[in-house]
Design a protein around this motif. Structure first.
Motif, PDB file in Angstrom:
ATOM      1  N   UNK A   5       0.825  -1.208   0.000  1.00  0.00           N
ATOM      2  CA  UNK A   5       0.000   0.000   0.000  1.00  0.00           C
ATOM      3  C   UNK A   5       0.861   1.261   0.000  1.00  0.00           C
ATOM      4  N   UNK A   6       2.012   1.215   0.647  1.00  0.00           N
ATOM      5  CA  UNK A   6       2.918   2.371   0.639  1.00  0.00           C
ATOM      6  C   UNK A   6       3.410   2.701  -0.765  1.00  0.00           C
ATOM      7  N   UNK A   7       3.367   1.734  -1.683  1.00  0.00           N
ATOM      8  CA  UNK A   7       3.816   1.956  -3.059  1.00  0.00           C
ATOM      9  C   UNK A   7       2.720   2.569  -3.929  1.00  0.00           C
ATOM     10  N   UNK A  51      -2.187  -1.196  -9.101  1.00  0.00           N
ATOM     11  CA  UNK A  51      -1.843   0.217  -9.130  1.00  0.00           C
ATOM     12  C   UNK A  51      -0.631   0.476  -8.249  1.00  0.00           C
ATOM     13  N   UNK A  52      -0.525  -0.271  -7.179  1.00  0.00           N
ATOM     14  CA  UNK A  52       0.633  -0.127  -6.295  1.00  0.00           C
ATOM     15  C   UNK A  52       1.916  -0.544  -7.010  1.00  0.00           C
ATOM     16  N   UNK A  53       1.803  -1.553  -7.847  1.00  0.00           N
ATOM     17  CA  UNK A  53       2.980  -2.058  -8.551  1.00  0.00           C
ATOM     18  C   UNK A  53       3.246  -1.316  -9.851  1.00  0.00           C
ATOM     19  N   UNK A  54       2.201  -0.852 -10.495  1.00  0.00           N
ATOM     20  CA  UNK A  54       2.344  -0.211 -11.801  1.00  0.00           C
ATOM     21  C   UNK A  54       1.203   0.781 -11.985  1.00  0.00           C
ATOM     22  N   UNK A  55       1.424   2.005 -11.580  1.00  0.00           N
ATOM     23  CA  UNK A  55       0.372   3.020 -11.699  1.00  0.00           C
ATOM     24  C   UNK A  55      -0.030   3.171 -13.163  1.00  0.00           C
ATOM     25  N   UNK A  56      -1.336   3.220 -13.456  1.00  0.00           N
ATOM     26  CA  UNK A  56      -1.776   3.310 -14.851  1.00  0.00           C
ATOM     27  C   UNK A  56      -1.403   4.652 -15.476  1.00  0.00           C
ATOM     28  N   UNK A  57      -1.025   4.574 -16.717  1.00  0.00           N
ATOM     29  CA  UNK A  57      -0.734   5.779 -17.478  1.00  0.00           C
ATOM     30  C   UNK A  57      -2.046   6.373 -17.973  1.00  0.00           C
ATOM     31  N   UNK A  58      -1.974   7.589 -18.446  1.00  0.00           N
ATOM     32  CA  UNK A  58      -3.168   8.232 -19.017  1.00  0.00           C
ATOM     33  C   UNK A  58      -3.689   7.383 -20.177  1.00  0.00           C
ATOM     34  N   UNK A  59      -2.784   6.838 -20.965  1.00  0.00           N
ATOM     35  CA  UNK A  59      -3.161   6.003 -22.108  1.00  0.00           C
ATOM     36  C   UNK A  59      -3.964   4.782 -21.658  1.00  0.00           C
ATOM     37  N   UNK A  60      -3.672   4.208 -20.506  1.00  0.00           N
ATOM     38  CA  UNK A  60      -4.422   3.063 -19.991  1.00  0.00           C
ATOM     39  C   UNK A  60      -5.706   3.504 -19.306  1.00  0.00           C
ATOM     40  N   UNK A  61      -5.723   4.698 -18.751  1.00  0.00           N
ATOM     41  CA  UNK A  61      -6.914   5.171 -18.042  1.00  0.00           C
ATOM     42  C   UNK A  61      -8.040   5.543 -19.010  1.00  0.00           C
ATOM     43  N   UNK A  62      -7.705   5.982 -20.240  1.00  0.00           N
ATOM     44  CA  UNK A  62      -8.731   6.405 -21.196  1.00  0.00           C
ATOM     45  C   UNK A  62      -9.654   5.241 -21.574  1.00  0.00           C
ATOM     46  N   UNK A  63      -9.139   4.085 -22.028  1.00  0.00           N
ATOM     47  CA  UNK A  63     -10.059   2.976 -22.327  1.00  0.00           C
ATOM     48  C   UNK A  63     -10.822   2.496 -21.088  1.00  0.00           C
ATOM     49  N   UNK A  64     -10.190   2.527 -19.926  1.00  0.00           N
ATOM     50  CA  UNK A  64     -10.901   2.127 -18.706  1.00  0.00           C
ATOM     51  C   UNK A  64     -12.061   3.079 -18.440  1.00  0.00           C
ATOM     52  N   UNK A  65     -11.853   4.372 -18.665  1.00  0.00           N
ATOM     53  CA  UNK A  65     -12.936   5.342 -18.499  1.00  0.00           C
ATOM     54  C   UNK A  65     -14.039   5.092 -19.525  1.00  0.00           C
ATOM     55  N   UNK A  66     -13.661   4.722 -20.751  1.00  0.00           N
ATOM     56  CA  UNK A  66     -14.666   4.412 -21.772  1.00  0.00           C
ATOM     57  C   UNK A  66     -15.558   3.266 -21.300  1.00  0.00           C
ATOM     58  N   UNK A  67     -14.950   2.217 -20.788  1.00  0.00           N
ATOM     59  CA  UNK A  67     -15.731   1.068 -20.319  1.00  0.00           C
ATOM     60  C   UNK A  67     -16.668   1.484 -19.191  1.00  0.00           C
ATOM     61  N   UNK A  68     -16.178   2.309 -18.294  1.00  0.00           N
ATOM     62  CA  UNK A  68     -16.994   2.772 -17.175  1.00  0.00           C
ATOM     63  C   UNK A  68     -18.159   3.615 -17.668  1.00  0.00           C
ATOM     64  N   UNK A  69     -17.883   4.528 -18.597  1.00  0.00           N
ATOM     65  CA  UNK A  69     -18.899   5.459 -19.089  1.00  0.00           C
ATOM     66  C   UNK A  69     -20.016   4.761 -19.859  1.00  0.00           C
ATOM     67  N   UNK A  70     -19.695   3.724 -20.614  1.00  0.00           N
ATOM     68  CA  UNK A  70     -20.724   3.086 -21.440  1.00  0.00           C
ATOM     69  C   UNK A  70     -21.448   1.945 -20.729  1.00  0.00           C
ATOM     70  N   UNK A  71     -21.059   1.631 -19.500  1.00  0.00           N
ATOM     71  CA  UNK A  71     -21.688   0.517 -18.796  1.00  0.00           C
ATOM     72  C   UNK A  71     -23.208   0.655 -18.693  1.00  0.00           C
ATOM     73  N   UNK A  72     -23.762   1.840 -18.422  1.00  0.00           N
ATOM     74  CA  UNK A  72     -25.236   1.937 -18.388  1.00  0.00           C
ATOM     75  C   UNK A  72     -25.894   1.550 -19.719  1.00  0.00           C
ATOM     76  N   UNK A  73     -25.288   1.928 -20.849  1.00  0.00           N
ATOM     77  CA  UNK A  73     -25.846   1.560 -22.153  1.00  0.00           C
ATOM     78  C   UNK A  73     -25.739   0.050 -22.378  1.00  0.00           C
ATOM     79  N   UNK A  74     -24.633  -0.550 -21.943  1.00  0.00           N
ATOM     80  CA  UNK A  74     -24.471  -1.994 -22.065  1.00  0.00           C
ATOM     81  C   UNK A  74     -25.535  -2.699 -21.234  1.00  0.00           C
TER      82      UNK A  74
END
Length: 157
Positions: A5-7, A51-74
């Motif tokens: 957790x400290x990481x 995330x503790x071992x490998x913090x996500x880059x902006x490039x990885x966060x964008x598709x994750x946000x897409x999945x989160x945003x479209x979940x209600x439509x799915x």
């Protein structure tokens, strides 16, 4: 677990007054389990060991946000197909039982392809603005309504 957790990139905010025990809880997305720190003040903080071992880059966060945003439509599409008794496998054409469905094949564009079309239409990953992460550790888009429309349009092309 405390060392892990400290990481975390937001360790100071995550730990707050200090950790008492750790627990394993369901993750915000999917059917996995992950760690939760119970702080000495009684509050609880779920965190990603990845995330503790490998913090996500902006490039990885964008598709994750897409999945989160479209979940209600799915979810709406799934519920609509279930209610109209058209919940069938796109692969076999066989009816799917909602309580027994583990995998459903879809003959359409891959999520990666939809994400790349969206990113190209936005002039690249760096042009996509995300909010800070939510309490569930998921980032969202700024200007959400317009962005969701673009994602859906990208999926239809």
């Amino acid at each position: 677990m405390r060392d892990l957790l400290d990481m975390h990139p937001n360790a100071a905010a995550e730990v707050g007054p200090g950790v008492d025990p750790f627990r394993i809880i369901p993750t915000p997305r999917g059917h996995s389990k992950g760690p939760e720190a119970v702080l000495v003040d009684g509050s609880k903080v779920a965190f990603s060991y990845q995330k503790c071992l490998d913090a996500p880059t902006h490039r990885r966060r964008v598709p994750a946000a897409m999945r989160t945003e479209i979940q209600p439509q799915v979810n709406t599409c799934y519920e609509s197909r279930k209610a109209s008794h058209t919940l069938v496998s796109d692969e076999s054409g066989q009816p799917l039982a909602p309580d027994e469905t583990h995998v459903s094949y879809f003959r359409g564009p891959r999520f990666h392809d939809i994400a790349m079309k969206f990113v190209q239409s936005a002039d690249g990953f760096d042009a996509v603005d995300l909010t800070a992460e939510t309490a569930r550790r998921l980032a969202l888009f700024t200007g959400r309504t317009a962005v969701i429309g673009i994602i859906i349009a990208s999926a239809k092309r």
